[in-house]
Scaffold this motif. Structure first.
Motif, PDB file in Angstrom:
ATOM      1  N   UNK A  61       0.813  -1.214   0.000  1.00 42.20           N
ATOM      2  CA  UNK A  61       0.000   0.000   0.000  1.00 42.20           C
ATOM      3  C   UNK A  61       0.843   1.259   0.000  1.00 42.20           C
ATOM      4  N   UNK A  62       1.836   1.292   0.841  1.00 43.26           N
ATOM      5  CA  UNK A  62       2.722   2.457   0.898  1.00 43.26           C
ATOM      6  C   UNK A  62       3.484   2.642  -0.411  1.00 43.26           C
ATOM      7  N   UNK A  63       3.925   1.540  -0.977  1.00 46.12           N
ATOM      8  CA  UNK A  63       4.651   1.623  -2.243  1.00 46.12           C
ATOM      9  C   UNK A  63       3.751   2.159  -3.353  1.00 46.12           C
ATOM     10  N   UNK A  64       2.497   1.703  -3.383  1.00 42.02           N
ATOM     11  CA  UNK A  64       1.548   2.197  -4.380  1.00 42.02           C
ATOM     12  C   UNK A  64       1.293   3.684  -4.193  1.00 42.02           C
ATOM     13  N   UNK A  65       1.113   4.121  -2.947  1.00 40.47           N
ATOM     14  CA  UNK A  65       0.888   5.547  -2.658  1.00 40.47           C
ATOM     15  C   UNK A  65       2.042   6.403  -3.164  1.00 40.47           C
ATOM     16  N   UNK A  66       3.247   5.972  -2.872  1.00 46.64           N
ATOM     17  CA  UNK A  66       4.421   6.754  -3.274  1.00 46.64           C
ATOM     18  C   UNK A  66       4.526   6.857  -4.785  1.00 46.64           C
ATOM     19  N   UNK A  67       4.212   5.757  -5.489  1.00 48.51           N
ATOM     20  CA  UNK A  67       4.272   5.793  -6.948  1.00 48.51           C
ATOM     21  C   UNK A  67       3.216   6.730  -7.521  1.00 48.51           C
ATOM     22  N   UNK A  68       2.019   6.700  -6.944  1.00 52.25           N
ATOM     23  CA  UNK A  68       0.949   7.577  -7.421  1.00 52.25           C
ATOM     24  C   UNK A  68       1.265   9.038  -7.140  1.00 52.25           C
ATOM     25  N   UNK A  69       1.779   9.324  -5.956  1.00 54.68           N
ATOM     26  CA  UNK A  69       2.101  10.705  -5.591  1.00 54.68           C
ATOM     27  C   UNK A  69       3.224  11.248  -6.466  1.00 54.68           C
ATOM     28  N   UNK A  70       4.161  10.378  -6.821  1.00 57.15           N
ATOM     29  CA  UNK A  70       5.255  10.802  -7.703  1.00 57.15           C
ATOM     30  C   UNK A  70       4.744  11.060  -9.114  1.00 57.15           C
ATOM     31  N   UNK A  71       3.895  10.166  -9.602  1.00 55.56           N
ATOM     32  CA  UNK A  71       3.406  10.305 -10.982  1.00 55.56           C
ATOM     33  C   UNK A  71       2.612  11.593 -11.163  1.00 55.56           C
ATOM     34  N   UNK A  72       1.743  11.925 -10.204  1.00 50.17           N
ATOM     35  CA  UNK A  72       0.912  13.118 -10.347  1.00 50.17           C
ATOM     36  C   UNK A  72       1.486  14.328  -9.604  1.00 50.17           C
TER      37      UNK A  72
END
Length: 510
Positions: A380-391
């Motif tokens: 979950x944390x890894x997914x959050x970080x990837x999404x926050x970086x992308x947008x």
């Protein structure tokens, strides 16, 4: 303390070196802002730039940590909005602060009703409201119940409410955000009349066309500091945008139409009817296509979106995804079919404001992040970080409460949560965006628009709803024009030469 500078007598507002911090976070870092009497002064800045905090100080909601605020030559230190109102400062909010079930007059004087022998004097209230409307040059009966009026008259009632306390300074926060196109010009004409009465207007907007139309001067705030002040006529729009963002931004959006696969509809809508608005609507959206929906407020744009996402009940017709009929009775049915919605009202329908950024981003994906009865927190944390970086979501931490983010970053969270589903095993087939750039700054708007094109290039079928016709022209491959819940025209982008042509189509003028 009375100012001794004669030149200052022409100023309605003078704010110098204003600083304000909330905890360790410094929002204003010595901001300056001046407004002359009888001028319209546009206040611009990105989400989180500090303009709202500066205006809340002017309105008496916050007190500055340091700096000077001078109103009409007198130094002030407001401790409440009541103090600001007594000094002639009025606020017209983006979100209406009105009660629909009351009359126009009662809304104007709510909490300040004139009384006679201890009883509310309705006749005096109506008379005084009529005097204000006469001054505004507005033909509006103060005795009418507000809910019976179009939204444009709600805006006029808000302005009359501010003027009822003898406001000589009006702060207008995104005043056209809820207005249909036909009523925007009426508002601009009213602002001209207010200027003639030496009333000063602080005009906050993200729409450059409005700034050029209505404002005399502009000020840009970035990172809590004033970075640009000048006459609107002397500052090129691209310079304003670059100053707001702090860098050069995309001047034009690139659309790779070769990614649109003709004859491969991902979404097919057949004879759809819902509620009392949407009637017999039929259309297709192909893989990689951006389909724009254009129309006035009340035309059925939002209702179509809500029907396809299971918010409004579908009364008749059918919906097919990849040629397979799907039965949408609730939002989860739509999500399971790969239909996702970014709603117009992100605060009420798109976010859980009291929860963290992480919780909001992962909410649709929780079922796919489980390890037995538990959530895989690491994934979950890894997914959050990837999404926050992308947008490029700006947040101090993934555990920060989402209500503390700027409007633009909140909108990015709403969009990102569906991209999170994309990465956790339930790919988005159709993404519906309803007014996705509403209330966001110019830089974030450009990022969102480019993201729309990127998602289409990845093969997602996109339905794009916007009142900003230039946005529709920037990203759409086709545009459906709606009136009274029906599709009146279907136009290829190549058939729309400019924004004026699309506006005429929306209004039904040929």
């Amino acid at each position: 303390m009375q100012s001794q500078n004669p030149a200052a007598e022409t100023l309605a507002i003078s704010m110098r070196g204003v600083r304000k911090s909330f905890g360790k976070f410094e929002v204003l870092r010595g901001a300056d802002f001046e407004v002359r009497r009888g001028e319209v002064h546009a206040l611009l800045g990105g989400n989180g730039a500090g303009k709202s905090t500066l205006m809340k100080i002017l309105q008496g909601v916050h007190r500055p940590d340091s700096g000077e605020v001078v109103i009409e030559g007198k130094r002030v230190d407001f401790s409440s909005p009541h103090d600001a109102a007594a000094a002639g400062v009025g606020m017209v909010f983006q979100e209406f602060s009105l009660i629909p079930s009351l009359t126009v007059a009662r809304n104007i004087f709510l909490g300040r009703e004139p009384r006679r022998f201890g009883v509310i004097d309705d006749r005096a209230m109506v008379r005084r409201a009529q005097e204000i409307f006469d001054r505004m040059g507005t033909d509006l009966d103060p005795r009418v119940v507000l809910s019976d009026l179009p939204v444009g008259y709600w805006q006029l009632t808000e302005i009359a409410k501010a003027l009822s306390v003898d406001a000589r300074i009006l702060i207008m926060d995104e005043p056209t955000a809820s207005l249909p196109y036909t009523e925007v010009e009426q508002l601009f004409q009213l602002i001209e009349r207010l200027k003639e009465q030496s009333i000063s207007v602080v005009y906050i907007s993200h729409r450059m066309a409005e700034i050029e139309r209505v404002a005399d001067r502009l000020t840009v705030i970035r990172d809590g500091r004033t970075v640009l002040t000048g006459k609107v006529s002397e500052v090129p729009p691209e310079k304003v945008v670059e100053t707001i963002v702090g860098r050069e931004i995309l001047q034009g959006l690139s659309r790779d139409t070769s990614k649109v696969i003709a004859g491969e509809p991902v979404l097919s809508v057949r004879s759809l009817s819902s509620g009392d608005r949407v009637q017999d609507v039929t259309f297709d959206v192909a893989r990689g296509e951006v389909l724009g929906l254009a129309g006035l407020i009340g035309s059925g744009r939002t209702e179509i979106a809500q029907s396809l996402f299971g918010i409004d009940r579908i009364a008749a017709g059918e919906v097919l995804v990849d040629g397979r009929r799907v039965h949408i009775r609730r939002p989860q049915d739509a999500i399971d079919a790969g239909i996702m919605l970014v709603p117009e009202d992100r605060a009420q329908q798109g976010l859980v404001l009291s929860h963290s950024v992480r919780s909001n981003l992962l909410l649709p994906s929780l079922g796919r992040l489980r390890l037995g009865p538990l959530i895989n927190d690491l994934l979950g944390r890894d997914l959050c970080k990837r999404l926050m970086t992308r947008l490029q979501i700006r947040s101090s931490a993934i555990e920060e409460t989402v209500s503390r983010l700027s409007g633009g970053n909140q909108q990015k969270v709403v969009i990102s949560k569906w991209l999170g589903l994309q990465q956790s095993g339930n790919p988005t087939r159709v993404l519906i965006l309803d007014e996705p750039t509403k209330g966001v700054d110019i830089g974030t708007k450009t990022e969102i628009m480019q993201l729309v094109l990127d998602m289409a290039d990845e093969g997602i079928a996109v339905i794009f709803i916007s009142s900003e016709l230039q946005e529709l022209l920037s990203v759409s491959d086709r545009v459906l024009v709606l009136r009274d819940g029906r599709i009146e025209e279907e136009l290829l982008r190549s058939q729309i030469p400019d924004e004026e042509a699309l506006q005429l189509a929306v209004q039904g003028v040929h």
